[in-house]
Design an enzyme around this catalytic site. Structure first.
Site, PDB file in Angstrom:
ATOM      1  N   HIS A 113       0.815  -1.228   0.000  1.00  0.00           N
ATOM      2  CA  HIS A 113       0.000   0.000   0.000  1.00  0.00           C
ATOM      3  C   HIS A 113       0.841   1.269   0.000  1.00  0.00           C
ATOM      4  O   HIS A 113       0.379   2.351   0.386  1.00  0.00           O
ATOM      5  CB  HIS A 113      -0.980  -0.025   1.187  1.00  0.00           C
ATOM      6  CG  HIS A 113      -1.966  -1.136   1.068  1.00  0.00           C
ATOM      7  ND1 HIS A 113      -2.667  -1.635   2.134  1.00  0.00           N
ATOM      8  CD2 HIS A 113      -2.362  -1.859  -0.003  1.00  0.00           C
ATOM      9  CE1 HIS A 113      -3.452  -2.624   1.715  1.00  0.00           C
ATOM     10  NE2 HIS A 113      -3.292  -2.781   0.430  1.00  0.00           N
ATOM     11  N   CYS A 140       5.451  20.003  -7.645  1.00  0.00           N
ATOM     12  CA  CYS A 140       6.557  19.283  -8.297  1.00  0.00           C
ATOM     13  C   CYS A 140       7.497  20.290  -8.955  1.00  0.00           C
ATOM     14  O   CYS A 140       7.045  21.152  -9.712  1.00  0.00           O
ATOM     15  CB  CYS A 140       5.972  18.336  -9.346  1.00  0.00           C
ATOM     16  SG  CYS A 140       7.166  17.673 -10.521  1.00  0.00           S
ATOM     17  N   THR A 181      -3.136  -8.250  11.268  1.00  0.00           N
ATOM     18  CA  THR A 181      -4.020  -7.700  10.239  1.00  0.00           C
ATOM     19  C   THR A 181      -5.445  -8.218  10.443  1.00  0.00           C
ATOM     20  O   THR A 181      -5.652  -9.375  10.799  1.00  0.00           O
ATOM     21  CB  THR A 181      -3.553  -8.007   8.806  1.00  0.00           C
ATOM     22  OG1 THR A 181      -4.459  -7.398   7.885  1.00  0.00           O
ATOM     23  CG2 THR A 181      -3.460  -9.506   8.526  1.00  0.00           C
ATOM     24  N   SER A 182      -6.423  -7.345  10.189  1.00  0.00           N
ATOM     25  CA  SER A 182      -7.835  -7.715  10.360  1.00  0.00           C
ATOM     26  C   SER A 182      -8.366  -8.419   9.114  1.00  0.00           C
ATOM     27  O   SER A 182      -9.517  -8.844   9.086  1.00  0.00           O
ATOM     28  CB  SER A 182      -8.654  -6.444  10.622  1.00  0.00           C
ATOM     29  OG  SER A 182      -8.463  -5.524   9.544  1.00  0.00           O
ATOM     30  N   PRO A 207      -4.292 -10.964  18.609  1.00  0.00           N
ATOM     31  CA  PRO A 207      -5.038 -11.237  19.850  1.00  0.00           C
ATOM     32  C   PRO A 207      -6.475 -11.668  19.543  1.00  0.00           C
ATOM     33  O   PRO A 207      -7.086 -12.401  20.304  1.00  0.00           O
ATOM     34  CB  PRO A 207      -5.019  -9.896  20.579  1.00  0.00           C
ATOM     35  CG  PRO A 207      -3.911  -9.106  19.963  1.00  0.00           C
ATOM     36  CD  PRO A 207      -3.791  -9.584  18.555  1.00  0.00           C
TER      37      PRO A 207
HETATM   38  C1  BV8 Z   1      -8.300  -1.867  -5.390  1.00  0.00           C
HETATM   39  C2  BV8 Z   1      -3.116   2.770   2.871  1.00  0.00           C
HETATM   40  C3  BV8 Z   1      -8.828  -2.002  -7.718  1.00  0.00           C
HETATM   41  C4  BV8 Z   1      -3.908   4.007   3.001  1.00  0.00           C
HETATM   42  C5  BV8 Z   1      -4.890   1.116   2.771  1.00  0.00           C
HETATM   43  C6  BV8 Z   1     -13.010  -7.228  -3.191  1.00  0.00           C
HETATM   44  C7  BV8 Z   1     -13.973  -7.406  -2.274  1.00  0.00           C
HETATM   45  C8  BV8 Z   1     -14.445  -6.295  -1.540  1.00  0.00           C
HETATM   46  C9  BV8 Z   1     -13.927  -5.008  -1.704  1.00  0.00           C
HETATM   47  C10 BV8 Z   1     -12.950  -4.834  -2.620  1.00  0.00           C
HETATM   48  C11 BV8 Z   1     -12.510  -5.925  -3.376  1.00  0.00           C
HETATM   49  N1  BV8 Z   1     -11.564  -5.462  -4.191  1.00  0.00           N
HETATM   50  C12 BV8 Z   1     -11.397  -4.108  -3.990  1.00  0.00           C
HETATM   51  C13 BV8 Z   1     -12.241  -3.708  -3.037  1.00  0.00           C
HETATM   52  C14 BV8 Z   1     -12.328  -2.343  -2.521  1.00  0.00           C
HETATM   53  C15 BV8 Z   1     -11.297  -2.038  -1.410  1.00  0.00           C
HETATM   54  C16 BV8 Z   1     -11.524  -2.906  -0.188  1.00  0.00           C
HETATM   55  O1  BV8 Z   1     -10.856  -3.882   0.052  1.00  0.00           O
HETATM   56  N2  BV8 Z   1     -12.498  -2.480   0.626  1.00  0.00           N
HETATM   57  C17 BV8 Z   1     -12.760  -3.233   1.889  1.00  0.00           C
HETATM   58  C18 BV8 Z   1     -12.792  -2.255   3.032  1.00  0.00           C
HETATM   59  C19 BV8 Z   1     -13.997  -4.028   1.790  1.00  0.00           C
HETATM   60  N3  BV8 Z   1      -9.920  -2.251  -1.882  1.00  0.00           N
HETATM   61  C20 BV8 Z   1      -9.316  -1.217  -2.551  1.00  0.00           C
HETATM   62  O2  BV8 Z   1      -9.837  -0.145  -2.771  1.00  0.00           O
HETATM   63  C21 BV8 Z   1      -7.907  -1.499  -3.035  1.00  0.00           C
HETATM   64  N4  BV8 Z   1      -7.766  -1.108  -4.407  1.00  0.00           N
HETATM   65  O3  BV8 Z   1      -8.876  -2.903  -5.170  1.00  0.00           O
HETATM   66  O4  BV8 Z   1      -8.136  -1.329  -6.654  1.00  0.00           O
HETATM   67  C22 BV8 Z   1     -10.195  -1.512  -7.662  1.00  0.00           C
HETATM   68  C23 BV8 Z   1     -10.394  -0.148  -7.804  1.00  0.00           C
HETATM   69  C24 BV8 Z   1     -11.722   0.305  -7.796  1.00  0.00           C
HETATM   70  C25 BV8 Z   1     -12.802  -0.567  -7.536  1.00  0.00           C
HETATM   71  C26 BV8 Z   1     -12.546  -1.929  -7.371  1.00  0.00           C
HETATM   72  C27 BV8 Z   1     -11.232  -2.402  -7.432  1.00  0.00           C
HETATM   73  C28 BV8 Z   1      -6.887  -0.638  -2.242  1.00  0.00           C
HETATM   74  C29 BV8 Z   1      -6.851  -1.049  -0.818  1.00  0.00           C
HETATM   75  C30 BV8 Z   1      -5.724  -0.314  -0.071  1.00  0.00           C
HETATM   76  C31 BV8 Z   1      -6.248   0.839   0.727  1.00  0.00           C
HETATM   77  N5  BV8 Z   1      -5.177   1.436   1.518  1.00  0.00           N
HETATM   78  N6  BV8 Z   1      -3.856   1.681   3.454  1.00  0.00           N
HETATM   79  C32 BV8 Z   1      -3.579   4.815   4.200  1.00  0.00           C
HETATM   80  O5  BV8 Z   1      -3.030   4.293   5.148  1.00  0.00           O
HETATM   81  O6  BV8 Z   1      -3.922   5.980   4.142  1.00  0.00           O
HETATM   82  S1  BV8 Z   1      -5.829  -0.121   3.539  1.00  0.00           S
HETATM   83  C33 BV8 Z   1      -5.400  -0.105   5.235  1.00  0.00           C
HETATM   84  O7  BV8 Z   1      -6.406  -0.837   5.904  1.00  0.00           O
HETATM   85  C34 BV8 Z   1      -4.144  -0.874   5.588  1.00  0.00           C
HETATM   86  O8  BV8 Z   1      -3.103  -0.673   4.710  1.00  0.00           O
HETATM   87  C35 BV8 Z   1      -4.591  -2.312   5.582  1.00  0.00           C
HETATM   88  O9  BV8 Z   1      -4.504  -2.867   4.326  1.00  0.00           O
HETATM   89  C36 BV8 Z   1      -6.046  -2.209   5.870  1.00  0.00           C
HETATM   90  C37 BV8 Z   1      -6.422  -2.954   7.078  1.00  0.00           C
HETATM   91  O10 BV8 Z   1      -5.724  -2.628   8.135  1.00  0.00           O
HETATM   92  P1  BV8 Z   1      -4.901  -3.643   9.070  1.00  0.00           P
HETATM   93  O11 BV8 Z   1      -3.485  -3.435   8.719  1.00  0.00           O
HETATM   94  O12 BV8 Z   1      -5.397  -5.032   9.054  1.00  0.00           O
HETATM   95  O13 BV8 Z   1      -5.240  -2.919  10.442  1.00  0.00           O
HETATM   96  P2  BV8 Z   1      -6.601  -2.935  11.270  1.00  0.00           P
HETATM   97  O14 BV8 Z   1      -6.542  -1.736  12.118  1.00  0.00           O
HETATM   98  O15 BV8 Z   1      -7.793  -3.144  10.412  1.00  0.00           O
HETATM   99  O16 BV8 Z   1      -6.425  -4.259  12.144  1.00  0.00           O
HETATM  100  C38 BV8 Z   1      -5.357  -4.354  13.057  1.00  0.00           C
HETATM  101  C39 BV8 Z   1      -5.340  -5.808  13.542  1.00  0.00           C
HETATM  102  O17 BV8 Z   1      -4.216  -5.961  14.412  1.00  0.00           O
HETATM  103  C40 BV8 Z   1      -6.583  -6.215  14.315  1.00  0.00           C
HETATM  104  O18 BV8 Z   1      -7.028  -7.480  13.859  1.00  0.00           O
HETATM  105  C41 BV8 Z   1      -6.094  -6.303  15.773  1.00  0.00           C
HETATM  106  O19 BV8 Z   1      -6.744  -7.328  16.486  1.00  0.00           O
HETATM  107  C42 BV8 Z   1      -4.625  -6.633  15.594  1.00  0.00           C
HETATM  108  N7  BV8 Z   1      -3.739  -6.148  16.669  1.00  0.00           N
HETATM  109  C43 BV8 Z   1      -3.894  -5.060  17.461  1.00  0.00           C
HETATM  110  N8  BV8 Z   1      -2.832  -4.938  18.323  1.00  0.00           N
HETATM  111  C44 BV8 Z   1      -1.990  -5.977  18.048  1.00  0.00           C
HETATM  112  C45 BV8 Z   1      -2.562  -6.739  16.982  1.00  0.00           C
HETATM  113  N9  BV8 Z   1      -1.955  -7.822  16.469  1.00  0.00           N
HETATM  114  C46 BV8 Z   1      -0.748  -8.198  17.028  1.00  0.00           C
HETATM  115  N10 BV8 Z   1      -0.141  -7.495  18.035  1.00  0.00           N
HETATM  116  C47 BV8 Z   1      -0.717  -6.408  18.571  1.00  0.00           C
HETATM  117  N11 BV8 Z   1      -0.105  -5.752  19.560  1.00  0.00           N
HETATM  118 ZN    ZN Z   2       5.596  16.554 -11.912  1.00  0.00          ZN
END
Ligand code: BV8
Ligand code: ZN
Length: 240
Positions: A113, A140, A181-182, A207
């Site tokens: 990402h 730029c 990751t979730s 966790p």
């Molecule tokens: C795309 C950067 C083509 C940005 C991020 C198929 C099905 C459904 C939806 C889609 C699909 N294909 C595409 C989509 C749409 C969308 C998507 O997935 N939507 C979801 C919400 C349903 N995907 C996209 O848009 C992707 N692009 O597909 O392009 C396209 C284009 C147009 C239309 C269709 C297709 C782009 C996705 C990337 C977005 N950018 N990040 C920024 O930061 O500003 S996503 C961002 O959230 C992260 O990078 C990561 O990927 C994501 C999830 O976060 P996690 O890292 O898992 O963190 P989270 O907080 O959720 O969870 C933390 C976990 O850690 C928890 O489980 C917790 O229990 C645990 N934890 C907590 N403490 C600890 C721990 N674990 C261990 N130790 C600890 N101490």
């Molecule tokens: Zn430029």
């Protein structure tokens, strides 16, 4: 401790999310205090918002730069980086944009990402690496277009060569360790399935249960630092 040990594997992939950085103080996305809970990504972190008001998007990303600049890699990061210095070939496939894996010394990293410390021009697409600073210059110097964070926002396509490299590493691995990751964002959330098809041993460190937990052989339900220390159990070099 019974269960898999890092030293028993030749080709390891660490697949990391925001939970890997939680113990370093970087806010996660969805959990308690998650950044998307406080800030609506449709207003601050997507191409439409950037076209509408680039300065507001930069204010938000400079705020995030400030947050991350105050954090450093936790012990889990060092275990991952050291595992890469051994015989095993190690690839990090991360959804994180904070750059902490590289800071900890990991070398083979697929940043699915993008990266908070890199910018790309929205018009000529030239890229630039920034230091750990707040970005002031928003235009730029080549074409006068707007610099945007080189991050993959929702609706942006991932960079195909990076996704291909991640997939190839996973298809060739014998150990796949998912950390913090979730598993709800795609296409990243498809990747564990490739490890299952490759017949790799699959460990989930989190966790909490996730929608992908059924894909894993071993579930280590605790914080990344402690659970990684378990996987490195008795391995003084990795735990140093
Ligand atoms: C795309 C950067 C083509 C940005 C991020 C198929 C099905 C459904 C939806 C889609 C699909 N294909 C595409 C989509 C749409 C969308 C998507 O997935 N939507 C979801 C919400 C349903 N995907 C996209 O848009 C992707 N692009 O597909 O392009 C396209 C284009 C147009 C239309 C269709 C297709 C782009 C996705 C990337 C977005 N950018 N990040 C920024 O930061 O500003 S996503 C961002 O959230 C992260 O990078 C990561 O990927 C994501 C999830 O976060 P996690 O890292 O898992 O963190 P989270 O907080 O959720 O969870 C933390 C976990 O850690 C928890 O489980 C917790 O229990 C645990 N934890 C907590 N403490 C600890 C721990 N674990 C261990 N130790 C600890 N101490
Ligand atoms: Zn430029």
């Amino acid at each position: 401790m019974s269960g898999p040990h890092l030293r028993d594997f030749k080709r390891i992939v660490f697949f990391t999310g925001a939970g890997m950085s939680a113990e370093s103080g970087v806010p996660t996305y969805r959990g308690a205090g998650g950044i998307w809970k406080e800030y609506d990504y449709r207003r601050y972190a997507c191409q439409e918002a950037f076209v509408r008001d680039p300065a507001a998007v930069w204010e938000f990303h400079n705020y995030r730069r400030g947050l991350v600049a105050a954090c450093s890699p936790n012990r889990g990061y060092h275990i991952v980086a050291r595992a890469g210095e051994r015989s095993a070939r190690v690839t990090v496939v991360t959804q994180n944009i904070d750059g902490l894996h590289a800071q900890a010394g990991s070398r083979e990293i697929c940043e699915l990402h993008g990266n908070l410390w890199r910018v790309r021009c929205d018009r000529c697409h030239v890229k630039q690496q920034d230091g750990h600073v707040v970005r002031e210059e928003l235009r730029c110097d080549g074409c006068g277009g707007w610099w945007r964070p080189d991050i993959v926002w929702f609706g942006d396509h991932l960079h195909a060569p990076i996704l291909d490299a991640a997939q190839a590493a996973i298809e060739g691995c014998d150990l796949f360790v998912s950390i913090g990751t979730s598993a709800v964002v795609y296409p990243a959330a498809y990747l564990p399935e490739y490890a299952r098809k490759a017949g790799a041993v699959r460990v989930e460190i989190n966790p909490d249960e996730t929608p992908a937990s059924h894909l894993y052989d071993v579930h280590l339900r605790g914080p990344a630092t402690e659970m990684l220390a378990r996987l490195a159990d008795g391995d003084a070099e990795l735990l140093a």
